[in-house]
Design a protein around this motif. Sequence first.
Motif, PDB file in Angstrom:
ATOM      1  N   LEU A 175      -5.822   1.221  17.001  1.00  0.00           N
ATOM      2  CA  LEU A 175      -7.236   0.919  17.224  1.00  0.00           C
ATOM      3  C   LEU A 175      -7.710  -0.223  16.334  1.00  0.00           C
ATOM      4  CD1 LEU A 175      -8.693   4.524  17.552  1.00  0.00           C
ATOM      5  CD2 LEU A 175      -8.488   2.812  19.366  1.00  0.00           C
ATOM      6  N   ALA A 176      -7.243  -0.237  15.094  1.00  0.00           N
ATOM      7  CA  ALA A 176      -7.639  -1.312  14.178  1.00  0.00           C
ATOM      8  C   ALA A 176      -7.168  -2.667  14.695  1.00  0.00           C
ATOM      9  CB  ALA A 176      -7.077  -1.043  12.785  1.00  0.00           C
ATOM     10  N   ALA A 177      -5.937  -2.716  15.191  1.00  0.00           N
ATOM     11  CA  ALA A 177      -5.406  -3.981  15.714  1.00  0.00           C
ATOM     12  C   ALA A 177      -6.138  -4.393  16.992  1.00  0.00           C
ATOM     13  CB  ALA A 177      -3.912  -3.845  15.972  1.00  0.00           C
ATOM     14  N   ALA A 178      -6.430  -3.436  17.854  1.00  0.00           N
ATOM     15  CA  ALA A 178      -7.072  -3.742  19.132  1.00  0.00           C
ATOM     16  C   ALA A 178      -8.531  -4.163  18.983  1.00  0.00           C
ATOM     17  CB  ALA A 178      -6.971  -2.528  20.054  1.00  0.00           C
ATOM     18  N   HIS A 179      -9.211  -3.684  17.947  1.00  0.00           N
ATOM     19  CA  HIS A 179     -10.652  -3.934  17.817  1.00  0.00           C
ATOM     20  C   HIS A 179     -11.021  -4.686  16.542  1.00  0.00           C
ATOM     21  CE1 HIS A 179     -11.475  -1.386  21.290  1.00  0.00           C
ATOM     22  NE2 HIS A 179     -10.622  -0.502  20.777  1.00  0.00           N
ATOM     23  N   SER A 180     -10.044  -5.262  15.871  1.00  0.00           N
ATOM     24  CA  SER A 180     -10.272  -6.018  14.624  1.00  0.00           C
ATOM     25  C   SER A 180     -11.023  -5.185  13.587  1.00  0.00           C
ATOM     26  CB  SER A 180     -11.037  -7.312  14.910  1.00  0.00           C
ATOM     27  OG  SER A 180     -10.301  -8.122  15.785  1.00  0.00           O
ATOM     28  N   LEU A 181     -10.495  -4.006  13.333  1.00  0.00           N
ATOM     29  CA  LEU A 181     -11.101  -3.085  12.378  1.00  0.00           C
ATOM     30  C   LEU A 181     -10.203  -2.927  11.161  1.00  0.00           C
ATOM     31  CD1 LEU A 181     -12.124  -0.296  14.911  1.00  0.00           C
ATOM     32  CD2 LEU A 181     -13.621  -2.024  13.902  1.00  0.00           C
ATOM     33  N   SER A 182     -10.720  -2.290  10.134  1.00  0.00           N
ATOM     34  CA  SER A 182      -9.944  -1.947   8.945  1.00  0.00           C
ATOM     35  C   SER A 182      -9.718  -0.445   8.929  1.00  0.00           C
ATOM     36  CB  SER A 182     -10.705  -2.340   7.670  1.00  0.00           C
ATOM     37  OG  SER A 182     -10.912  -3.723   7.635  1.00  0.00           O
ATOM     38  N   VAL A 183      -8.635  -0.043   8.299  1.00  0.00           N
ATOM     39  CA  VAL A 183      -8.331   1.386   8.140  1.00  0.00           C
ATOM     40  C   VAL A 183      -8.510   1.717   6.665  1.00  0.00           C
ATOM     41  CG1 VAL A 183      -6.568   3.177   8.335  1.00  0.00           C
ATOM     42  CG2 VAL A 183      -6.702   1.363  10.061  1.00  0.00           C
ATOM     43  N   PHE A 184      -9.391   2.691   6.387  1.00  0.00           N
ATOM     44  CA  PHE A 184      -9.668   3.132   5.020  1.00  0.00           C
ATOM     45  C   PHE A 184      -9.066   4.511   4.828  1.00  0.00           C
ATOM     46  CE2 PHE A 184     -12.175   5.324   1.819  1.00  0.00           C
ATOM     47  CZ  PHE A 184     -12.189   4.388   0.791  1.00  0.00           C
ATOM     48  N   ASP A 185      -8.243   4.652   3.781  1.00  0.00           N
ATOM     49  CA  ASP A 185      -7.638   5.945   3.459  1.00  0.00           C
ATOM     50  C   ASP A 185      -8.411   6.554   2.295  1.00  0.00           C
ATOM     51  OD1 ASP A 185      -6.128   8.097   2.556  1.00  0.00           O
ATOM     52  OD2 ASP A 185      -4.223   7.113   2.948  1.00  0.00           O
ATOM     53  N   PRO A 186      -9.109   7.672   2.515  1.00  0.00           N
ATOM     54  CA  PRO A 186      -9.889   8.273   1.428  1.00  0.00           C
ATOM     55  C   PRO A 186      -9.026   8.834   0.302  1.00  0.00           C
ATOM     56  CG  PRO A 186      -9.978   9.638   3.393  1.00  0.00           C
ATOM     57  CD  PRO A 186      -9.269   8.381   3.774  1.00  0.00           C
TER      58      PRO A 186
END
Length: 129
Positions: free
Chosen positions: A48-59
């Motif tokens: 999803l991050a790659a498809a929508h130019s998002l970042s992934v945050f790991d808490p």
Amino acid sequence: MVEAVARASSSLRTEPYVADGGTMGIDVAAPLDTPQAARALCAVCFQLAAAHSLSVFDPQLARVVTEGERELILEHFERTSAFDGGALPPATTTTPSRRLSASTRLWLVVGVGAVVIFVLMRALSCSLR
């Protein structure tokens, strides 16, 4: 996005991530007792991050992560699930005794007695004037 997460694994949970009064992203979580769900979580989040130019945050790591850190994320997940999955002894149902020791009770009586004497002396000195 929620549909993509649901297709990845039925055990993943999604909620909107809201900060500063507005939706900032999507919170995706996996149950701690299923390592397969954690792998599915990583896969779908990075897709999803790659498809929508998002970042992934790991808490758990408290920072933005990249797909190259997938093994590190899974190691932290496994470490956390070890604590939740019965690796720790069960909590006792009886409450421990909370009695004061003899010396603590003695000092408490001395302290309270000193306060009572001080208050009585102040009251007597005010009434004698």
